[in-house]
Design a protein around this motif. Structure first.
Motif, short mmCIF file in Angstrom:
data_model
loop_
_atom_site.label_atom_id
_atom_site.label_comp_id
_atom_site.label_asym_id
_atom_site.label_seq_id
_atom_site.Cartn_x
_atom_site.Cartn_y
_atom_site.Cartn_z
N GLN A 218 -19.67 15.41 11.29
CA GLN A 218 -20.03 14.44 10.26
C GLN A 218 -19.94 15.05 8.87
O GLN A 218 -19.35 14.47 7.95
N ALA A 219 -20.51 16.23 8.68
CA ALA A 219 -20.54 16.85 7.35
C ALA A 219 -19.15 17.25 6.89
O ALA A 219 -18.80 17.06 5.73
N ILE A 220 -18.36 17.80 7.80
CA ILE A 220 -16.99 18.20 7.43
C ILE A 220 -16.17 16.96 7.06
O ILE A 220 -15.37 16.97 6.13
N ALA A 221 -16.38 15.87 7.80
CA ALA A 221 -15.68 14.62 7.49
C ALA A 221 -16.09 14.10 6.12
O ALA A 221 -15.26 13.59 5.37
N PHE A 222 -17.37 14.23 5.78
CA PHE A 222 -17.84 13.80 4.46
C PHE A 222 -17.16 14.59 3.36
O PHE A 222 -16.69 14.03 2.35
N GLY A 223 -17.12 15.92 3.52
CA GLY A 223 -16.49 16.74 2.51
C GLY A 223 -15.01 16.45 2.39
O GLY A 223 -14.47 16.33 1.28
N ALA A 224 -14.33 16.32 3.52
CA ALA A 224 -12.89 16.02 3.51
C ALA A 224 -12.63 14.64 2.93
O ALA A 224 -11.65 14.44 2.20
N GLY A 225 -13.49 13.68 3.24
CA GLY A 225 -13.30 12.31 2.77
C GLY A 225 -13.32 12.22 1.25
O GLY A 225 -12.48 11.51 0.65
N SER A 226 -14.25 12.93 0.62
CA SER A 226 -14.33 12.88 -0.84
C SER A 226 -13.06 13.42 -1.47
O SER A 226 -12.54 12.84 -2.43
N PHE A 227 -12.54 14.51 -0.94
CA PHE A 227 -11.33 15.11 -1.51
C PHE A 227 -10.10 14.27 -1.21
O PHE A 227 -9.29 13.97 -2.10
N ILE A 228 -9.94 13.87 0.04
CA ILE A 228 -8.73 13.14 0.44
C ILE A 228 -8.65 11.79 -0.28
O ILE A 228 -7.57 11.38 -0.74
N GLY A 229 -9.78 11.08 -0.40
CA GLY A 229 -9.77 9.78 -1.05
C GLY A 229 -9.30 9.87 -2.49
O GLY A 229 -8.44 9.10 -2.94
N THR A 230 -9.85 10.83 -3.24
CA THR A 230 -9.46 10.97 -4.64
C THR A 230 -8.02 11.46 -4.78
O THR A 230 -7.28 11.02 -5.65
N ALA A 231 -7.63 12.40 -3.92
CA ALA A 231 -6.27 12.93 -3.98
C ALA A 231 -5.25 11.84 -3.66
O ALA A 231 -4.20 11.74 -4.33
N MET A 232 -5.54 11.00 -2.68
CA MET A 232 -4.61 9.93 -2.32
C MET A 232 -4.45 8.93 -3.46
O MET A 232 -3.34 8.46 -3.73
N VAL A 233 -5.55 8.61 -4.14
CA VAL A 233 -5.46 7.67 -5.26
C VAL A 233 -4.59 8.26 -6.37
O VAL A 233 -3.72 7.57 -6.93
#
Length: 435
Positions: A368-383
């Motif tokens: 869960q925590a690793i997914a949270f950290g990855a989600g923040s980075f991936i979401g902004t990078a994709m945008v």
């Protein structure tokens, strides 16, 4: 062992409240001070917070240590103490940054590592304790209650600290942080006092197997493996929109800073409503209707996915799309599935009665925590990438929201595969705990 009463569950929720109270100072208040008052690059607090996420792979180890010792209270109290020490160190390092950015950053690194270690130790073993002591059928509402208490802690601390910090000085920040940490430590002690010792008896070692052997054995269990993948996928989708939702409202719908902030509040209000629905369904309404955890998880994932796809569709129709309603629905779905997933984690963590609740919960918590950290980075990078490629805000954000929506639908598909454990399917590909 006698199951926990609702009063005892609420007392353990004080620990979650304590965690949220301290974390909000480090991720919100200190973040703002570094970027605004000190005019440092926004990537600095982002990297410091990533240090916290980087420690979360140790969660299974924290759970295993408590499993071996047979006691979770020292790991919870010790974790809160580490978190408090890290938060005070972080507040001091922010003041040091004004004099010397390099020295302040050097002091902040170990402080944020302590924050991550403290949250990992306390959070993992709190959920493991709940998993071992909450009766069957109460996992989802119990998860709702402790998470609602965490949100309450976030809100109260944010408002109170905001009042006490004006006019801002670094010494005020340190003083407020010390006060919040003292209250958090007191709440944690009240929350865990007597929760283990009375019912569990004297502490005794239960497992002497090596950590590597235990984790390898658990990972060979297809139910644990598939559920861990489900947790990672669903929480990744959950957090992908976290840092892009308000910029989307500004870029595509032309909302002001205040309006987009209110929109973020709509998302949190929806999440709180979803948590309350799950809590009420497992308490006041349980005598008339029982909703299995599977329904909350699958339904929440599907509705989350459809809401995100709706945002992608609505972006092309701005400003006529009912954005606030769409965001509230997304929050409602997010809150519903998230607390139900926590309940499912607790149920699966204690399955088998083998005394390995800690390492199981640590495995799920790390995912869960690793997914949270990855989600923040991936979401902004994709945008950023999509805006550069398409030169159209609505299309760029829409592509990312659509991707998130499909990840949620994939998570719903994984949840559909989870079947109830039993003698005839003990070795099947997956399971749904708590049904």
């Amino acid at each position: 062992m006698k199951p926990l009463s609702w009063l005892s569950i609420a007392r353990l929720g004080l620990v979650q409240m304590a965690l949220g109270s301290v974390v909000v100072l480090t991720t919100a208040t200190m973040n703002r001070v570094m970027v605004v008052e000190l005019a440092l690059p926004a990537i600095l607090p982002g990297l410091l917070v990533s240090l916290y996420y980087g420690t979360q792979f140790l969660r299974p180890r924290f759970g295993h240590g408590a499993d071996q010792g047979g006691r979770r209270t020292p790991w919870i109290i010790g974790g809160i103490a580490l978190l408090a020490a890290g938060a005070v160190g972080a507040a001091l390092s922010v003041g040091l940054m004004e004099r010397s950015a390099g020295a302040g950053i050097a002091a902040a690194v170990p402080s944020f590592l302590l924050i991550g270690l403290g949250i990992g130790s306390a959070g993992t073993n709190l959920l493991a304790l709940l998993a071992s002591r909450v009766s069957e059928g109460r996992q989802a509402p119990a998860g709702s209650l402790v998470w609602i208490m965490m949100i309450f802690g976030l809100a109260v601390t944010g408002i109170t600290a905001g009042i006490l910090l004006d006019p801002y000085t670094h010494s005020r920040l340190v003083a407020v942080t010390l006060g919040v940490c003292a209250v958090a430590l007191a709440l944690a002690c009240i929350g865990v006092w007597g929760q283990e010792g009375v019912a569990a008896g004297p502490a005794k070692p239960r497992h002497q197997a090596a950590f590597r052997d235990v984790t390898r054995e658990l990972w060979r269990d297809p139910r644990v493996r598939v559920f861990t993948v489900f947790v990672f996928a669903s929480m990744l989708a959950y957090n992908l929109q976290d840092l892009i939702l308000e910029p989307f409202a500004g870029h595509v719908f032309g909302l002001t800073v205040g309006e987009s902030t209110q929109l973020g509040g709509m998302h949190h209000a929806g999440a709180l409503a979803g948590m309350l629905i799950v809590l009420l369904s497992g308490t006041l309404l349980a005598r008339w209707v029982t909703v299995p955890i599977r329904v909350w998880i699958v339904g929440g994932c599907v509705l989350s996915g459809l809401s995100l796809i709706g945002l992608a569709w609505g972006g092309a129709r701005a400003p006529d799309w009912p954005l606030a309603g769409n965001i509230f629905t997304l929050g409602l779905a997010n809150g519903t599935f998230a607390v139900a997933a926590i309940g499912a984690m607790m149920s699966l963590a204690r399955e088998g009665g083998d005394g390995r609740e800690g390492v199981r919960m640590g495995l799920f918590g790390a995912a869960q925590a690793i997914a949270f950290g990855a989600g923040s980075f991936i979401g902004t990078a994709m945008v950023d990438i999509m805006r550069w490629l398409t030169q159209a805000d609505a299309t760029a954000y829409g592509a990312v929201f659509t991707f998130e929506g499909f990840v949620f639908l994939i998570a719903a598909g994984l949840a559909m595969r989870l079947t109830a454990p039993g003698p005839e399917n003990r070795n099947q590909t997956a399971m749904m705990p708590g049904e």
